[in-house]
Design a protein around this motif. Structure first.
Motif, PDB file in Angstrom:
ATOM      1  N   CYS A 105      23.234  31.439  92.776  1.00  0.00           N
ATOM      2  CA  CYS A 105      22.992  31.567  94.495  1.00  0.00           C
ATOM      3  C   CYS A 105      22.464  30.840  94.940  1.00  0.00           C
ATOM      4  O   CYS A 105      21.056  30.032  93.998  1.00  0.00           O
ATOM      5  CB  CYS A 105      21.842  32.476  94.215  1.00  0.00           C
ATOM      6  SG  CYS A 105      21.295  33.401  95.374  1.00  0.00           S
ATOM      7  N   PRO A 106      22.101  30.277  96.041  1.00  0.00           N
ATOM      8  CA  PRO A 106      20.970  29.724  96.315  1.00  0.00           C
ATOM      9  C   PRO A 106      19.404  29.506  97.198  1.00  0.00           C
ATOM     10  O   PRO A 106      18.232  29.228  97.009  1.00  0.00           O
ATOM     11  CB  PRO A 106      21.827  29.418  98.439  1.00  0.00           C
ATOM     12  CG  PRO A 106      22.355  30.635  97.976  1.00  0.00           C
ATOM     13  CD  PRO A 106      22.533  30.358  97.060  1.00  0.00           C
ATOM     14  N   PHE A 107      19.415  31.180  97.604  1.00  0.00           N
ATOM     15  CA  PHE A 107      18.239  31.710  97.454  1.00  0.00           C
ATOM     16  C   PHE A 107      16.942  32.239  96.533  1.00  0.00           C
ATOM     17  O   PHE A 107      16.332  31.361  95.896  1.00  0.00           O
ATOM     18  CB  PHE A 107      18.581  33.231  97.553  1.00  0.00           C
ATOM     19  CG  PHE A 107      18.810  33.306  99.168  1.00  0.00           C
ATOM     20  CD1 PHE A 107      18.158  32.986 100.513  1.00  0.00           C
ATOM     21  CD2 PHE A 107      20.660  33.113  99.385  1.00  0.00           C
ATOM     22  CE1 PHE A 107      18.936  32.593 101.890  1.00  0.00           C
ATOM     23  CE2 PHE A 107      21.277  33.390 100.956  1.00  0.00           C
ATOM     24  CZ  PHE A 107      20.662  33.009 102.072  1.00  0.00           C
ATOM     25  N   CYS A 108      17.537  32.218  95.339  1.00  0.00           N
ATOM     26  CA  CYS A 108      16.966  32.684  93.708  1.00  0.00           C
ATOM     27  C   CYS A 108      16.778  31.748  92.720  1.00  0.00           C
ATOM     28  O   CYS A 108      16.621  31.683  91.167  1.00  0.00           O
ATOM     29  CB  CYS A 108      16.981  33.670  93.036  1.00  0.00           C
ATOM     30  SG  CYS A 108      18.867  34.487  92.923  1.00  0.00           S
ATOM     31  N   PHE A 135      25.882  35.056  99.782  1.00  0.00           N
ATOM     32  CA  PHE A 135      26.345  33.674  99.432  1.00  0.00           C
ATOM     33  C   PHE A 135      27.350  33.515  99.784  1.00  0.00           C
ATOM     34  O   PHE A 135      28.123  33.701  99.027  1.00  0.00           O
ATOM     35  CB  PHE A 135      25.076  32.878  98.954  1.00  0.00           C
ATOM     36  CG  PHE A 135      25.562  33.035  97.159  1.00  0.00           C
ATOM     37  CD1 PHE A 135      26.596  32.072  97.118  1.00  0.00           C
ATOM     38  CD2 PHE A 135      24.834  34.076  96.447  1.00  0.00           C
ATOM     39  CE1 PHE A 135      26.513  32.453  95.192  1.00  0.00           C
ATOM     40  CE2 PHE A 135      25.332  34.786  94.869  1.00  0.00           C
ATOM     41  CZ  PHE A 135      26.345  33.544  94.865  1.00  0.00           C
ATOM     42  N   LYS A 136      28.284  31.847 100.156  1.00  0.00           N
ATOM     43  CA  LYS A 136      28.970  32.177  99.797  1.00  0.00           C
ATOM     44  C   LYS A 136      29.367  31.270  98.952  1.00  0.00           C
ATOM     45  O   LYS A 136      28.344  30.015  98.284  1.00  0.00           O
ATOM     46  CB  LYS A 136      29.823  30.924 101.513  1.00  0.00           C
ATOM     47  CG  LYS A 136      29.605  32.109 102.910  1.00  0.00           C
ATOM     48  CD  LYS A 136      31.268  32.507 102.071  1.00  0.00           C
ATOM     49  CE  LYS A 136      31.354  32.792 104.292  1.00  0.00           C
ATOM     50  NZ  LYS A 136      30.254  32.833 104.965  1.00  0.00           N
ATOM     51  N   THR A 137      30.865  30.836  98.347  1.00  0.00           N
ATOM     52  CA  THR A 137      30.520  29.169  97.063  1.00  0.00           C
ATOM     53  C   THR A 137      31.942  29.170  97.162  1.00  0.00           C
ATOM     54  O   THR A 137      33.062  29.479  98.157  1.00  0.00           O
ATOM     55  CB  THR A 137      30.670  30.611  95.573  1.00  0.00           C
ATOM     56  OG1 THR A 137      30.039  28.938  95.135  1.00  0.00           O
ATOM     57  CG2 THR A 137      30.928  31.249  95.574  1.00  0.00           C
ATOM     58  N   MET A 138      32.425  28.365  96.484  1.00  0.00           N
ATOM     59  CA  MET A 138      34.126  27.431  96.384  1.00  0.00           C
ATOM     60  C   MET A 138      34.581  27.836  95.409  1.00  0.00           C
ATOM     61  O   MET A 138      34.106  27.822  94.204  1.00  0.00           O
ATOM     62  CB  MET A 138      33.778  25.860  96.529  1.00  0.00           C
ATOM     63  CG  MET A 138      32.776  25.666  98.048  1.00  0.00           C
ATOM     64  SD  MET A 138      33.697  26.133  99.459  1.00  0.00           S
ATOM     65  CE  MET A 138      34.178  24.562 100.489  1.00  0.00           C
ATOM     66  N   ARG A 177      18.884  25.570  98.082  1.00  0.00           N
ATOM     67  CA  ARG A 177      19.604  24.549  97.875  1.00  0.00           C
ATOM     68  C   ARG A 177      21.249  25.174  98.079  1.00  0.00           C
ATOM     69  O   ARG A 177      21.384  26.229  97.166  1.00  0.00           O
ATOM     70  CB  ARG A 177      19.492  23.307  96.915  1.00  0.00           C
ATOM     71  CG  ARG A 177      19.901  24.075  95.114  1.00  0.00           C
ATOM     72  CD  ARG A 177      19.245  22.626  94.710  1.00  0.00           C
ATOM     73  NE  ARG A 177      18.091  23.739  93.770  1.00  0.00           N
ATOM     74  CZ  ARG A 177      17.353  23.137  92.884  1.00  0.00           C
ATOM     75  NH1 ARG A 177      17.797  22.317  92.220  1.00  0.00           N
ATOM     76  NH2 ARG A 177      16.056  23.706  92.850  1.00  0.00           N
ATOM     77  N   ASP A 178      21.974  24.521  98.059  1.00  0.00           N
ATOM     78  CA  ASP A 178      23.671  24.798  98.315  1.00  0.00           C
ATOM     79  C   ASP A 178      24.719  24.408  97.624  1.00  0.00           C
ATOM     80  O   ASP A 178      24.890  23.071  97.722  1.00  0.00           O
ATOM     81  CB  ASP A 178      23.896  24.201  99.994  1.00  0.00           C
ATOM     82  CG  ASP A 178      24.926  26.199 100.557  1.00  0.00           C
ATOM     83  OD1 ASP A 178      25.579  26.412  99.562  1.00  0.00           O
ATOM     84  OD2 ASP A 178      25.635  25.490 101.268  1.00  0.00           O
ATOM     85  N   SER A 186      25.360  23.740  86.841  1.00  0.00           N
ATOM     86  CA  SER A 186      25.880  24.577  87.442  1.00  0.00           C
ATOM     87  C   SER A 186      25.943  25.802  85.894  1.00  0.00           C
ATOM     88  O   SER A 186      25.789  26.241  85.823  1.00  0.00           O
ATOM     89  CB  SER A 186      26.929  24.859  88.432  1.00  0.00           C
ATOM     90  OG  SER A 186      28.459  24.603  87.347  1.00  0.00           O
ATOM     91  N   TYR A 187      26.689  24.756  85.105  1.00  0.00           N
ATOM     92  CA  TYR A 187      27.036  25.158  83.653  1.00  0.00           C
ATOM     93  C   TYR A 187      25.616  25.679  82.873  1.00  0.00           C
ATOM     94  O   TYR A 187      25.855  26.776  81.720  1.00  0.00           O
ATOM     95  CB  TYR A 187      27.465  24.373  83.105  1.00  0.00           C
ATOM     96  CG  TYR A 187      29.411  24.969  83.296  1.00  0.00           C
ATOM     97  CD1 TYR A 187      29.916  26.460  82.978  1.00  0.00           C
ATOM     98  CD2 TYR A 187      30.065  24.641  83.699  1.00  0.00           C
ATOM     99  CE1 TYR A 187      30.936  26.598  83.291  1.00  0.00           C
ATOM    100  CE2 TYR A 187      31.812  24.105  84.319  1.00  0.00           C
ATOM    101  CZ  TYR A 187      32.101  25.976  84.129  1.00  0.00           C
ATOM    102  OH  TYR A 187      33.545  26.342  83.746  1.00  0.00           O
ATOM    103  N   LYS A 188      24.886  24.616  82.595  1.00  0.00           N
ATOM    104  CA  LYS A 188      23.940  24.890  81.648  1.00  0.00           C
ATOM    105  C   LYS A 188      22.446  25.795  82.711  1.00  0.00           C
ATOM    106  O   LYS A 188      21.485  26.227  81.803  1.00  0.00           O
ATOM    107  CB  LYS A 188      22.768  23.424  82.119  1.00  0.00           C
ATOM    108  CG  LYS A 188      23.454  22.469  81.296  1.00  0.00           C
ATOM    109  CD  LYS A 188      23.230  20.802  81.216  1.00  0.00           C
ATOM    110  CE  LYS A 188      23.270  20.502  79.714  1.00  0.00           C
ATOM    111  NZ  LYS A 188      22.616  19.061  79.624  1.00  0.00           N
TER     112      LYS A 188
END
Length: 233
Positions: free
Chosen positions: A55-58, A19-22, A89-90, A103-105
């Motif tokens: 990860c948007p998949f899992c 997957f991609k991340t920023m 979700r992306d 994201s941190y939680k």
């Protein structure tokens, strides 16, 4: 025109999907100030918002500091607690403060399931405290600073000899000070100042500065000073 964010490709170690991340380009990381516990306040975009990869998949959320390996028990626990209920979700886009908090939680849950090292968990907890500081929510900041301090103490007890001891000891002093545990703060700052084996000049200087501030805090609150502070009057 160069955008502040750029994409990187990541492979999920849980589900093996790519997957991609920023990330934020270094040239856009402009700070306005840094707090005594290393919380950086940024002028524009905050790179801390993009430290966690989701990860948007899992739903596996991690940072660069996480271990790659999973054991079967961890995989099963992650499936039960996160992945089973995850809807795709992306997060490869610009993140809001709320996105960063989430994201941190999520990374904290992942770290606890994977039994990541105490210093990884401590870093996540400390970053959560910083997010609440940026928002001005002292009640939640105090809560997460307390958790972070407990985790740093655990780091010191388990792997204190392997890492930069002075920085870790300084952080324990500073977090105690912020939580108004002044006597504990003094102990840590004094240890750094007086331990001849510690050669980290920056941490010795910072400890001296925060020792003085702690003393001022205690005097302002009319608190009994420890003996070593009385001798310095």
């Amino acid at each position: 025109m160069v955008e502040p964010l750029y994409e990187i490709a990541v492979k999920c170690t849980y589900c093996d999907n790519a997957f991609k991340t920023m990330k934020v380009r270094p040239s856009f990381k402009k700070s306005s100030k840094t707090d005594a516990d290393f919380c950086v306040h940024y002028k524009d975009i905050n790179p801390d918002y993009y430290v966690v990869r989701i990860c948007p998949f899992c739903g596996y959320a991690h940072t660069e500091n996480f271990a790659d390996k999973w054991n079967p028990g961890q995989k099963e626990a992650f499936y039960t607690k996160v992945s089973k209920n995850w809807t795709m979700r992306d997060y490869c886009r610009e993140r809001t403060w709320e996105d960063a908090l989430y994201s941190y939680k999520l990374a904290l849950i992942s770290a606890q399931i994977k039994d990541e090292k105490s210093r990884v968990v401590a870093g996540l907890l400390h970053h959560l405290a910083w997010l609440y500081r940026i928002k001005g929510d002292w009640e939640q900041e105090e809560r997460f600073l307390t958790f972070a301090l407990e985790a740093y103490v655990s780091v010191f007890e388990t792997e204190g000899m392997d890492i930069n001891n002075a920085r870790l000891m300084y952080l324990m002093g500073e977090l105690n000070r912020r939580l108004s545990r002044f006597n504990e703060a003094v102990k840590w700052f004094s240890r750094i100042i007086n331990d001849r084996k510690i050669m980290d000049a920056a941490m010795i200087r910072a400890s001296r500065e925060q020792w003085v501030i702690t003393r001022e805090d205690m005097l302002a609150m009319r608190m009994e000073l420890p003996e070593e502070m009385k001798q310095a009057t």
